[in-house]
Design an enzyme around this catalytic site. Structure first.
Site, PDB file in Angstrom:
ATOM      1  N   CYS A  24       1.423   1.889  16.001  1.00 38.72           N
ATOM      2  CA  CYS A  24       1.473   0.807  16.995  1.00 38.72           C
ATOM      3  C   CYS A  24       1.796   1.357  18.374  1.00 38.72           C
ATOM      4  O   CYS A  24       1.625   0.670  19.365  1.00 38.72           O
ATOM      5  CB  CYS A  24       2.509  -0.225  16.592  1.00 38.72           C
ATOM      6  SG  CYS A  24       4.178   0.415  16.694  1.00 38.72           S
ATOM      7  N   ARG A  34       0.823  -1.214   0.000  1.00 37.04           N
ATOM      8  CA  ARG A  34       0.000   0.000   0.000  1.00 37.04           C
ATOM      9  C   ARG A  34       0.855   1.262   0.000  1.00 37.04           C
ATOM     10  O   ARG A  34       0.404   2.329  -0.392  1.00 37.04           O
ATOM     11  CB  ARG A  34      -0.933  -0.018   1.214  1.00 37.04           C
ATOM     12  CG  ARG A  34      -2.096  -0.976   1.001  1.00 37.04           C
ATOM     13  CD  ARG A  34      -3.045  -0.984   2.164  1.00 37.04           C
ATOM     14  NE  ARG A  34      -2.547  -1.837   3.230  1.00 37.04           N
ATOM     15  CZ  ARG A  34      -3.139  -1.951   4.416  1.00 37.04           C
ATOM     16  NH1 ARG A  34      -4.213  -1.264   4.676  1.00 37.04           N
ATOM     17  NH2 ARG A  34      -2.648  -2.766   5.334  1.00 37.04           N
TER      18      ARG A  34
HETATM   19  P1  NAD Z   1      -0.303  -6.083   7.712  1.00 31.87           P
HETATM   20  O1  NAD Z   1      -0.093  -7.172   8.678  1.00 31.87           O
HETATM   21  O2  NAD Z   1      -1.562  -6.077   6.924  1.00 31.87           O
HETATM   22  O3  NAD Z   1       0.876  -6.060   6.613  1.00 31.87           O
HETATM   23  C1  NAD Z   1       2.233  -6.049   6.992  1.00 31.87           C
HETATM   24  C2  NAD Z   1       3.048  -6.785   5.934  1.00 31.87           C
HETATM   25  O4  NAD Z   1       2.606  -8.139   5.882  1.00 31.87           O
HETATM   26  C3  NAD Z   1       2.902  -6.215   4.526  1.00 31.87           C
HETATM   27  O5  NAD Z   1       4.183  -6.142   3.939  1.00 31.87           O
HETATM   28  C4  NAD Z   1       1.998  -7.213   3.809  1.00 31.87           C
HETATM   29  O6  NAD Z   1       2.309  -7.375   2.451  1.00 31.87           O
HETATM   30  C5  NAD Z   1       2.263  -8.518   4.551  1.00 31.87           C
HETATM   31  N1  NAD Z   1       1.071  -9.373   4.643  1.00 31.87           N
HETATM   32  C6  NAD Z   1      -0.221  -8.970   4.820  1.00 31.87           C
HETATM   33  N2  NAD Z   1      -1.037 -10.034   4.888  1.00 31.87           N
HETATM   34  C7  NAD Z   1      -0.250 -11.129   4.754  1.00 31.87           C
HETATM   35  C8  NAD Z   1      -0.515 -12.534   4.739  1.00 31.87           C
HETATM   36  N3  NAD Z   1      -1.751 -13.016   4.872  1.00 31.87           N
HETATM   37  N4  NAD Z   1       0.516 -13.382   4.574  1.00 31.87           N
HETATM   38  C9  NAD Z   1       1.788 -12.925   4.437  1.00 31.87           C
HETATM   39  N5  NAD Z   1       2.078 -11.592   4.448  1.00 31.87           N
HETATM   40  C10 NAD Z   1       1.084 -10.711   4.600  1.00 31.87           C
HETATM   41  O7  NAD Z   1      -0.113  -4.724   8.510  1.00 31.87           O
HETATM   42  P2  NAD Z   1      -0.403  -3.238   8.029  1.00 31.87           P
HETATM   43  O8  NAD Z   1      -1.877  -3.027   7.939  1.00 31.87           O
HETATM   44  O9  NAD Z   1       0.441  -2.906   6.860  1.00 31.87           O
HETATM   45  O10 NAD Z   1       0.186  -2.412   9.263  1.00 31.87           O
HETATM   46  C11 NAD Z   1      -0.556  -2.127  10.412  1.00 31.87           C
HETATM   47  C12 NAD Z   1      -0.266  -3.098  11.530  1.00 31.87           C
HETATM   48  O11 NAD Z   1       1.122  -3.097  11.837  1.00 31.87           O
HETATM   49  C13 NAD Z   1      -0.965  -2.712  12.826  1.00 31.87           C
HETATM   50  O12 NAD Z   1      -1.481  -3.872  13.426  1.00 31.87           O
HETATM   51  C14 NAD Z   1       0.140  -2.115  13.655  1.00 31.87           C
HETATM   52  O13 NAD Z   1      -0.054  -2.160  15.048  1.00 31.87           O
HETATM   53  C15 NAD Z   1       1.306  -2.940  13.244  1.00 31.87           C
HETATM   54  N6  NAD Z   1       2.554  -2.276  13.524  1.00 31.87           N
HETATM   55  C16 NAD Z   1       3.298  -2.756  14.549  1.00 31.87           C
HETATM   56  C17 NAD Z   1       4.484  -2.125  14.888  1.00 31.87           C
HETATM   57  C18 NAD Z   1       5.302  -2.628  16.040  1.00 31.87           C
HETATM   58  O14 NAD Z   1       6.420  -2.165  16.208  1.00 31.87           O
HETATM   59  N7  NAD Z   1       4.813  -3.559  16.835  1.00 31.87           N
HETATM   60  C19 NAD Z   1       4.916  -1.013  14.156  1.00 31.87           C
HETATM   61  C20 NAD Z   1       4.136  -0.567  13.098  1.00 31.87           C
HETATM   62  C21 NAD Z   1       2.953  -1.212  12.788  1.00 31.87           C
END
Ligand code: NAD
Length: 497
Positions: A293, A189
C-alpha cells in the site's frame, strides 16, 4: 502438503486452526481457501472459514477474559509483551521463512517486515507512560480534574495478505497493553504467519482468552462486524472492503478504523539527484512485487529531466533479479496468486490500449530453472502515461511503474492531488522550497522527501487520507492508543482540604 508446514503447531491436516481461550481448535467451517506457495504454485495448506458460532465463541471467550485483564496492573500487562518480543527475535528466521512460503516475497523483505512489527511491540511496551492522560490541580476554585484512559472490551482486527507478519502487530500489542482483549482474523491467503505469531503469544504468558485467532473469509468478517460483544474493529485491506467494514461496523455501533487501497506517487523535481531518485523509485515500485500500500507505482517527472530519468529507471529495473523469495540474490518474488497475476496482466493490456508506451514488458521476462509453476511476472515500465489513464488512476498492486511527464511542480502536485487515494507521496528534490510546498500542498497521509517509500516508524501513526482510510484514528502510536481507550474525567472537591 509439505512436511514443515504440517509440523507447525497451529496446523492440523493442512488446515490452520483457531486459537481461542488458550487452546488450538479445529474449525467445523467451510473448507475455505487454498494457501498456495507463490514460488512453486503448490498448495501448502487450506484455510477453513470459521462459522458464526465459532466467531461467537471466540468473542465471548475474549469478553470473559476482559474483566480480569483490565484490572491487571498495567506493569503486569506489559510483561508478556517483553516475552513476546524476545520470542519474535529468537524465531525471526523461521518466521520469515513461513512468511515467504505463503506470500512469495523475498527473505530480506520478510525480515524487514517482521522488524517493523517488532517495533510496534516495543512501542506498546511503553503504554504505562503513553496511556496516561492529564491532571490539573485547581482547575476551578477547590477543584482538581484528572483525565484517565480506560480500556473498552473486545477489539478485533481483520488483516490483508500482503504483510501477514507486520499488520497484526499494528494492533494486537496496543489493544492488549491498554487492557482490552483481542480477536485477529488474518487473510485467508496468508494465515500461517499469523498462526506462528499466536504460537509465540501462547508461550508469552498472556492469560487464556486475552488474545484469540479465528481463520476465515468474508462471512467470518461479517460475523465479527455484527457481533454485539465486539467494541471496535481495525481493518486493513482493499478500498471496497474497507468501505464495507467501515459502514457495517459503524451501523452496529462500533468504533472502526479502516485502511484501504492506494495509488501513490513520487514527484521528481528538476533539481533532484536523478540516480538516487531512480534507484529509490524502482525500489519502491517493485519491492514486494508491487503488492504494497506504500508502493509508489506512479512517477511524476519534471520535463527537463524526464528523458534522463526514464533511462536511469530502465537501467535499474532491467537489473532486478526475479525469482523464488527463498533463493539468495532474489530481489523480486512472484505474485500472490495466478488470478492476481492475470489481473495485473490485464492492466498492462489496458495501458497499451489507452496509448501508454510500454518500455519494458514484465510478461516477457524469462525465469530459467524455476521449480513448479510459480506466479512470476517481471517488472513493467510504461512511459508517456497521462493522469487520466486507467493505469495511472487505479490500484494495480503489481510490478507496473507508470511515468508521467509534467512541466513543473504546480502540475506535478495537481496530478498527485487528483488521485482518489491519499496513502503516500514522495518528492525528490535538492531544494528546501520545493519540499516545503510539497509538505503543505500534497494531500496524502505519509509524505516522504528524498525517500522512496514513506513508511512511518511505530512511534508515529500510519497516515492515510481520502479513499485510503475511513475513520478518525489511524494505526500505530498515539492514535491507536486513543482508538483502544475512552477517556473519563474525574472532577474532585474536598471542602475540608
Ligand atoms: P482484501 O480487501 O481482499 O482482504 C482484506 C481482508 O478483508 C481479508 O482478511 C479478507 O478475508 C477480508 N475480506 C475480503 N473480502 C471481503 C468481503 N467481501 N467482506 C468482508 N471481508 C472481506 O485485501 P487484500 O487483497 O488481502 O490486501 C491488499 C489490499 O490491502 C490492497 O488494496 C492494499 O492497498 C491494501 N492495504 C492497505 C494498507 C494500508 O495501510 N492502507 C496496508 C496493506 C494493504
Amino acid at each position: 502438503m509439505t512436511r514443515d508446514i504440517d509440523a507447525l503447531t497451529q496446523v492440523e491436516d493442512g488446515r490452520p486452526r483457531n486459537y481461542v481461550g488458550g487452546d488450538w481448535r479445529a474449525t467445523d467451517g467451510d473448507p475455505g481457501q487454498d494457501v498456495v506457495d507463490p514460488a512453486t504454485g503448490a498448495t501448502i495448506a487450506r484455510t477453513p472459514f470459521a462459522t458464526e458460532s465459532e466467531v461467537d465463541e471466540a468473542v465471548e471467550t475474549a469478553r470473559a477474559a476482559f474483566d480480569d485483564w483490565r484490572s491487571t496492573p498495567v506493569e503486569q500487562r506489559i510483561q508478556p509483551l517483553f516475552e513476546f518480543k524476545a520470542l519474535l527475535e529468537d524465531h525471526q528466521d523461521s518466521l520469515a521463512e513461513t512468511l515467504v512460503r505463503e506470500h512469495g516475497k523475498t527473505r530480506k523483505e520478510a525480515a524487514g517486515e517482521l522488524r517493523r512489527g517488532i517495533e510496534n511491540v516495543e512501542r506498546a511496551i511503553g503504554i504505562p507512560s503513553a496511556m496516561q492522560a492529564g491532571h490539573l490541580q485547581n482547575a476551578a476554585p477547590g477543584i482538581d480534574e484528572t483525565a484517565v484512559r480506560k480500556p473498552l472490551g473486545v477489539f478485533a482486527a481483520i488483516t490483508p495478505f500482503n504483510f501477514p507478519g507486520m499488520i497484526p502487530l499494528w494492533f494486537l500489542p496496543y489493544a492488549v497493553a491498554t487492557g482490552n482483549t483481542f480477536v485477529l482474523k488474518p487473510s485467508e491467503r496468508t494465515p500461517l504467519t499469523a498462526g506462528r505469531l499466536f504460537d509465540l503469544l501462547d508461550q508469552s504468558g498472556f492469560p487464556d482468552g486475552v488474545v484469540n485467532l479465528v481463520n476465515g473469509g468474508p462471512d467470518t468478517v461479517n460475523a465479527i462486524l455484527a457481533h454485539d460483544g465486539v467494541e471496535g474493529v481495525s481493518f486493513v485491506g482493499s478500498t471496497p472492503v474497507a468501505k464495507h467494514v467501515y459502514e457495517t461496523a459503524a451501523t452496529h455501533g462500533k468504533r472502526v478504523q479502516a485502511q484501504g487501497g492506494a495509488k501513490n506517487h513520487v514527484v521528481v523535481a528538476e533539481s533532484a539527484d536523478l540516480e538516487f531518485a531512480a534507484e529509490q523509485t524502482v525500489g519502491s515500485a517493485f519491492a514486494n512485487s508491487g503488492q504494497r500500500c506504500l508502493a509508489n507505482p506512479t512517477a511524476v517527472v519534471a520535463d527537463a529531466v524526464y528523458d534522463e530519468f526514464v533511462d536511469l529507471v530502465l537501467e535499474e529495473t532491467e537489473s532486478l533479479e526475479v525469482g523464488p523469495g527463498l533463493e539468495d540474490g532474489t530481489e523480486m518474488g512472484p505474485l500472490i496468486t495466478t488470478e492476481h497475476r492475470a489481473t495485473v496482466e490485464d492492466y498492462i493490456e489496458t495501458g497499451i490500449d489507452e496509448g501508454a508506451d510500454l518500455l519494458l514488458d514484465g510478461r516477457e521476462w524469462t525465469f530459467p530453472d524455476q521449480p513448479g509453476d510459480g506466479h512470476y511476472l517481471g517488472p513493467s515500465v510504461f512511459a508517456d502515461v497521462t493522469p487520466e489513464m486507467t493505469i495511472a488512476r487505479e490500484e494495480i498492486f503489481g510490478p507496473v511503474l507508470s511515468l508521467i511527464r509534467v512541466d513543473d511542480l504546480d502540475e506535478a502536485y495537481d496530478v498527485v492531488n487528483r488521485s482518489e487515494f491519499g496513502n503516500a507521496a514522495s518528492l525528490f528534490t535538492d531544494r528546501g522550497a520545493d519540499a516545503k510546498r510539497f509538505r503543505h500542498e500534497v494531500e496524502a497521509g505519509n509524505l516522504g522527501v528524498n525517500i522512496g517509500t514513506a513508511a512511518p516508524m511505530a512511534f508515529f501513526h500510519f497516515g492515510g487520507w481520502n479513499d485510503s482510510f475511513f475513520g478518525d484514528l489511524h494505526a500505530q502510536d498515539e492514535d491507536v492508543i486513543r482508538f483502544y481507550t475512552d477517556e473519563a474525567v474525574y472532577i474532585e472537591r474536598w471542602p475540608d482540604a
